[in-house]
Scaffold this motif. Structure first.
Motif, PDB file in Angstrom:
ATOM      1  N   GLU A 109      -0.821 137.172  -0.828  1.00 26.70           N
ATOM      2  CA  GLU A 109      -0.026 136.052  -1.442  1.00 26.70           C
ATOM      3  C   GLU A 109      -0.709 135.326  -2.554  1.00 26.70           C
ATOM      4  OE1 GLU A 109       1.780 133.051   1.246  1.00 26.70           O
ATOM      5  OE2 GLU A 109       2.296 134.450   2.733  1.00 26.70           O
ATOM      6  N   VAL A 110       0.101 135.267  -3.454  1.00 28.84           N
ATOM      7  CA  VAL A 110      -0.500 134.677  -4.562  1.00 28.84           C
ATOM      8  C   VAL A 110       0.383 133.512  -4.955  1.00 28.84           C
ATOM      9  CG1 VAL A 110      -0.935 135.002  -7.175  1.00 28.84           C
ATOM     10  CG2 VAL A 110      -1.289 136.842  -5.669  1.00 28.84           C
ATOM     11  N   GLU A 111      -0.502 132.241  -5.373  1.00 29.65           N
ATOM     12  CA  GLU A 111       0.346 131.004  -5.570  1.00 29.65           C
ATOM     13  C   GLU A 111       0.141 131.034  -7.133  1.00 29.65           C
ATOM     14  OE1 GLU A 111      -0.641 126.475  -5.357  1.00 29.65           O
ATOM     15  OE2 GLU A 111      -0.664 127.606  -3.352  1.00 29.65           O
ATOM     16  N   VAL A 112       1.207 130.736  -7.951  1.00 29.35           N
ATOM     17  CA  VAL A 112       1.325 130.833  -9.259  1.00 29.35           C
ATOM     18  C   VAL A 112       1.831 129.361  -9.718  1.00 29.35           C
ATOM     19  CG1 VAL A 112       2.015 131.668 -11.645  1.00 29.35           C
ATOM     20  CG2 VAL A 112       1.346 133.245  -9.577  1.00 29.35           C
ATOM     21  N   ARG A 113       1.117 128.586 -10.563  1.00 27.74           N
ATOM     22  CA  ARG A 113       1.526 127.157 -10.928  1.00 27.74           C
ATOM     23  C   ARG A 113       1.752 127.376 -12.411  1.00 27.74           C
ATOM     24  NH1 ARG A 113      -2.303 123.296  -9.189  1.00 27.74           N
ATOM     25  NH2 ARG A 113      -0.875 121.684 -10.386  1.00 27.74           N
ATOM     26  N   SER A 114       2.885 126.837 -13.011  1.00 23.42           N
ATOM     27  CA  SER A 114       2.996 126.827 -14.499  1.00 23.42           C
ATOM     28  C   SER A 114       3.681 125.581 -14.804  1.00 23.42           C
ATOM     29  CB  SER A 114       3.733 128.169 -14.853  1.00 23.42           C
ATOM     30  OG  SER A 114       5.106 127.812 -14.316  1.00 23.42           O
ATOM     31  N   ALA A 115       3.547 125.434 -15.923  1.00 25.25           N
ATOM     32  CA  ALA A 115       4.032 124.021 -16.694  1.00 25.25           C
ATOM     33  C   ALA A 115       5.612 124.190 -16.689  1.00 25.25           C
ATOM     34  CB  ALA A 115       3.672 123.956 -18.100  1.00 25.25           C
ATOM     35  N   VAL A 116       6.149 125.307 -17.060  1.00 25.79           N
ATOM     36  CA  VAL A 116       7.557 125.582 -17.133  1.00 25.79           C
ATOM     37  C   VAL A 116       7.933 127.028 -16.225  1.00 25.79           C
ATOM     38  CG1 VAL A 116       7.766 124.798 -19.310  1.00 25.79           C
ATOM     39  CG2 VAL A 116       7.325 126.936 -19.205  1.00 25.79           C
ATOM     40  N   PRO A 117       9.094 126.921 -15.888  1.00 27.16           N
ATOM     41  CA  PRO A 117       9.537 128.225 -14.838  1.00 27.16           C
ATOM     42  C   PRO A 117       8.878 129.516 -15.783  1.00 27.16           C
ATOM     43  CG  PRO A 117      11.353 126.600 -15.050  1.00 27.16           C
ATOM     44  CD  PRO A 117      10.204 126.194 -16.095  1.00 27.16           C
ATOM     45  N   LEU A 118       8.367 130.418 -14.848  1.00 30.24           N
ATOM     46  CA  LEU A 118       8.246 131.669 -15.317  1.00 30.24           C
ATOM     47  C   LEU A 118       9.342 132.426 -15.835  1.00 30.24           C
ATOM     48  CD1 LEU A 118       5.006 133.037 -12.951  1.00 30.24           C
ATOM     49  CD2 LEU A 118       4.994 132.077 -15.607  1.00 30.24           C
ATOM     50  N   GLU A 119       9.179 133.050 -17.002  1.00 29.10           N
ATOM     51  CA  GLU A 119      10.159 134.004 -17.285  1.00 29.10           C
ATOM     52  C   GLU A 119       9.997 135.329 -16.605  1.00 29.10           C
ATOM     53  OE1 GLU A 119      10.204 134.616 -21.408  1.00 29.10           O
ATOM     54  OE2 GLU A 119      10.241 132.736 -22.055  1.00 29.10           O
ATOM     55  N   GLU A 120      10.971 136.106 -16.278  1.00 32.81           N
ATOM     56  CA  GLU A 120      10.961 137.262 -15.280  1.00 32.81           C
ATOM     57  C   GLU A 120      10.051 138.377 -15.956  1.00 32.81           C
ATOM     58  OE1 GLU A 120      13.935 140.794 -13.535  1.00 32.81           O
ATOM     59  OE2 GLU A 120      14.713 138.565 -13.958  1.00 32.81           O
ATOM     60  N   GLN A 121      10.073 138.432 -17.199  1.00 34.45           N
ATOM     61  CA  GLN A 121       9.151 139.335 -18.040  1.00 34.45           C
ATOM     62  C   GLN A 121       7.549 139.070 -17.862  1.00 34.45           C
ATOM     63  OE1 GLN A 121       9.957 140.135 -21.998  1.00 34.45           O
ATOM     64  NE2 GLN A 121       8.420 141.746 -22.183  1.00 34.45           N
ATOM     65  N   THR A 122       7.379 137.722 -17.817  1.00 35.62           N
ATOM     66  CA  THR A 122       5.996 137.214 -17.657  1.00 35.62           C
ATOM     67  C   THR A 122       5.606 137.435 -16.348  1.00 35.62           C
ATOM     68  OG1 THR A 122       6.305 135.665 -19.562  1.00 35.62           O
ATOM     69  CG2 THR A 122       4.585 135.349 -18.123  1.00 35.62           C
ATOM     70  N   ALA A 123       6.426 137.281 -15.183  1.00 38.60           N
ATOM     71  CA  ALA A 123       6.340 137.258 -13.868  1.00 38.60           C
ATOM     72  C   ALA A 123       5.762 138.768 -13.597  1.00 38.60           C
ATOM     73  CB  ALA A 123       7.278 136.646 -13.252  1.00 38.60           C
ATOM     74  N   ARG A 124       6.619 139.595 -14.071  1.00 36.97           N
ATOM     75  CA  ARG A 124       6.250 140.949 -13.967  1.00 36.97           C
ATOM     76  C   ARG A 124       5.071 141.570 -14.245  1.00 36.97           C
ATOM     77  NH1 ARG A 124      12.001 142.089 -15.077  1.00 36.97           N
ATOM     78  NH2 ARG A 124      11.327 142.649 -17.115  1.00 36.97           N
ATOM     79  N   LYS A 125       4.807 141.015 -15.463  1.00 34.31           N
ATOM     80  CA  LYS A 125       3.473 141.419 -16.317  1.00 34.31           C
ATOM     81  C   LYS A 125       2.328 140.982 -15.343  1.00 34.31           C
ATOM     82  CE  LYS A 125       4.661 142.087 -21.033  1.00 34.31           C
ATOM     83  NZ  LYS A 125       4.575 141.188 -22.252  1.00 34.31           N
TER      84      LYS A 125
END
Length: 183
Positions: A109-125
């Motif tokens: 399990e990986v918790e990812v916090r970002s300032a703005v919602p992640l774009e799908e392409q960024t999340a896949r990378k």
């Protein structure tokens, strides 16, 4: 500490049965659904946590609420938990069950916090990079945290990778303050 031991014991018993019957994915989904319902439905949560309500009455209500939505294995597990008066531990049991399942399936399990919602392409990378680095399948849990200003904070188990703008600015500030004191 006792609650953790109790939760782990019940989770392990359910995990072993589900794995033995080849129903691990199904049981994980159904158990998650039950716990989500209990946690998000105030009346159901209050009912389950009321020690004055008898186990037979709780079994009757659980049967009506979850009839046709969960397998006999999960239903019987819930009945056992109610009979032993361990309902308050259900969320912790689910977390322990989820950990056992992830470990068995090679999922981290990986918790990812970002300032703005992640774009799908960024999340896949990001997912591909983590799969390569960790050698396991990755299960993302994302959260928007505007206070980060920009960048990402990724937590994998006890490891924290902080690439947020907020942290970079704080470090820069600390270096500037440190260099002023040397002058």
């Amino acid at each position: 500490m006792l609650s953790q031991a109790v939760s782990r014991r019940y989770a392990k018993a359910l995990f072993d049965l589900a794995q033995e019957k080849g129903l691990l994915d199904q049981v994980a989904r159904e158990f998650g659904y039950v716990v989500q319902m209990i946690e998000t439905q105030p009346h159901l949560r209050a009912f389950m946590n009321d020690v004055m309500i008898s186990p037979p009455k709780k079994r009757e209500v659980l049967s009506r609420v979850f009839d046709g939505k969960i397998s006999p294995l999960v239903r019987n597990f819930l009945f056992l938990v109610v009979q032993k008066r361990r309902e308050a531990y259900l969320p912790a049991m689910y977390r322990a069950f989820e950990e056992l399942t992830n470990e068995a399936l090679g999922v981290v399990e990986v918790e990812v916090r970002s300032a703005v919602p992640l774009e799908e392409q960024t999340a896949r990378k990001l997912e591909a990079a983590l799969v390569t680095r960790l050698g396991k399948r990755v299960k993302f849990r994302t959260q928007v945290a505007p206070e980060l200003i920009g960048g990402l904070v990724v937590r994998v188990g006890d490891t924290l990778m902080d690439g947020s703008v907020r942290t970079r600015l704080r470090r820069m500030h600390e270096r500037l303050i440190g260099s002023e004191s040397k002058v």
